[in-house]
Design a protein around this motif. Structure first.
Motif: not given
Length: 126
Positions: A3-20
């Motif tokens: 359910v969160f995959e699209d949200f995570l994929n839209n976070i441009e900064d890779e380190t921010h995406r990984q933290r979330m």
């Protein structure tokens, strides 16, 4: 599909995406009984149809939204962790460590406090 995959994929900064992703995975693993939901442009977790906690991403931080009642119990712990806050959220800077003990306490508090809640949000008492 998660359910969160699209949200995570839209976070441009890779380190921010990984933290979330790390935070969301931690919540899911630590509280497997909570349901995942994506609403109001943010990932959130619910229990028996009632809101427990939500997260969103900004340029410099992750906003944690445990609902307004958290302030009374946890504002001193949030401040001690070095996090900024407003009345409904607190902010974990991308340059700060995640205080998982604080998150655990907040989630446990909301689950217990809302165990008999029949609405998504707490009803305001005037």
């Amino acid at each position: 599909m998660d359910v969160f995959e699209d949200f995570l994929n839209n976070i441009e900064d890779e380190t921010h995406r990984q933290r979330m992703a790390d935070i969301l995975n931690w919540v899911e693993k630590t509280f497997p009984n909570l349901n995942k939901r994506f609403a109001w442009n943010q990932p959130m977790f619910t229990d028996h149809g009632t809101f427990i906690i939500g997260f969103s991403v900004a340029k410099k931080h992750i906003a944690v939204a445990p609902e307004e009642k958290w302030m009374d119990q946890f504002v001193s712990k949030v401040e001690a962790a070095g996090y900024g806050h407003g009345s409904h959220i607190f902010r974990i800077g991308f340059d700060q460590d995640v205080n998982y003990d604080l998150l655990k306490d907040l989630i446990e508090y909301n689950v217990e406090d809302k165990k008999d809640c029949e609405t998504f949000w707490r009803k305001k008492v005037n």
